[in-house]
Design an enzyme around this catalytic site. Sequence first.
Site, PDB file in Angstrom:
ATOM      1  N   LEU A 226       8.927  -1.577 -26.879  1.00  0.00           N
ATOM      2  CA  LEU A 226       9.694  -0.492 -26.273  1.00  0.00           C
ATOM      3  C   LEU A 226      10.232  -0.871 -24.897  1.00  0.00           C
ATOM      4  O   LEU A 226       9.483  -1.296 -24.013  1.00  0.00           O
ATOM      5  CB  LEU A 226       8.811   0.761 -26.167  1.00  0.00           C
ATOM      6  CG  LEU A 226       9.485   2.038 -25.663  1.00  0.00           C
ATOM      7  CD1 LEU A 226      10.580   2.485 -26.624  1.00  0.00           C
ATOM      8  CD2 LEU A 226       8.458   3.143 -25.469  1.00  0.00           C
ATOM      9  N   ASP A 227      11.556  -0.714 -24.726  1.00  0.00           N
ATOM     10  CA  ASP A 227      12.249  -0.938 -23.446  1.00  0.00           C
ATOM     11  C   ASP A 227      11.983  -2.329 -22.869  1.00  0.00           C
ATOM     12  O   ASP A 227      11.950  -2.515 -21.654  1.00  0.00           O
ATOM     13  CB  ASP A 227      11.838   0.127 -22.414  1.00  0.00           C
ATOM     14  CG  ASP A 227      12.294   1.516 -22.816  1.00  0.00           C
ATOM     15  OD1 ASP A 227      13.336   1.626 -23.482  1.00  0.00           O
ATOM     16  OD2 ASP A 227      11.601   2.493 -22.481  1.00  0.00           O
ATOM     17  N   ALA A 228      11.804  -3.302 -23.752  1.00  0.00           N
ATOM     18  CA  ALA A 228      11.541  -4.664 -23.293  1.00  0.00           C
ATOM     19  C   ALA A 228      12.490  -5.675 -23.934  1.00  0.00           C
ATOM     20  O   ALA A 228      12.238  -6.869 -23.903  1.00  0.00           O
ATOM     21  CB  ALA A 228      10.091  -5.052 -23.597  1.00  0.00           C
TER      22      ALA A 228
END
Length: 283
Positions: A226-228
């Site tokens: 997530l969000d990486a």
Amino acid sequence: MKTSILINCPDQAGIISIVTGFIHSKGGNIVYLDQHVDKAANIFFMRLESDFDEESFNITTFSSEFEKKLALPYKMKWTLKKGTEKLKMAVFVSKYNHCLYDLLSRFNSGELNVDIPFILSNHKDLEYIANQFNIPFYHIPITKDTKEEAEQKQLKLLKENSVDFIVLARYMQIVSSTVIEEFPNKIINIHHSFLPAFAGAKPYHAAFARGVKIIGATSHYVTEELDAGPIIEQDVTAVTHSHSISDFITKGRDLEKIVLSRAVKLHIASKTMVYNNKTVIFS
């Protein structure tokens, strides 16, 4: 006919000459070239734009010969895109409308060279915007119990419309690995923060509480972490103690629109290349 070629391969002497020589031998005139070498990984990256005679150029034959004579011997990963080719961009949204309005306004003015076959949302709130721009709108609600079924409906729509890439214009749902695997490095998200700081549900409140002097926005490709995912575009704006949380949100949303549109333009123009969870962004 204008074409763009993206290449990455192990770095080796003479690779630029080899590629440009091949293009010249096929009657191509190179009008742009940008290259980068990741010395730590020993990987060479290059983007070229070339003009070919419309009547004599056969893209299928060119691709086949490029693969056989260059890509295989030099272990290249490469893509070829015709300059006139319009990608199909699906837009996923939830309830926030600022990024959707911005993208559709740019699309309507001809700034984004794409086709938008549909807008999809887990809520009905923004259907009126799709209607304003005469774009089909699909409402696929998602709950814990219906998530898998909803994903299959999404995939069916994406395949039926031959979608090339997806833009999450503040889509407040986690995209599953099933969808990500079908669109690797082809799902663009906008994050309301200069990653990785102040992630979470209320980033502007957290930033305000810390007394930050800048706030930012980040657009990235979606991965299972997530969000990486690989970052495409980022920007910041200055704030001071005199700004309220409302000011932070307003400034932040302006940044989100700008950063997302820049990322989408870079993707459309084939100016992004992902390697080891990072991006090489060509000028």
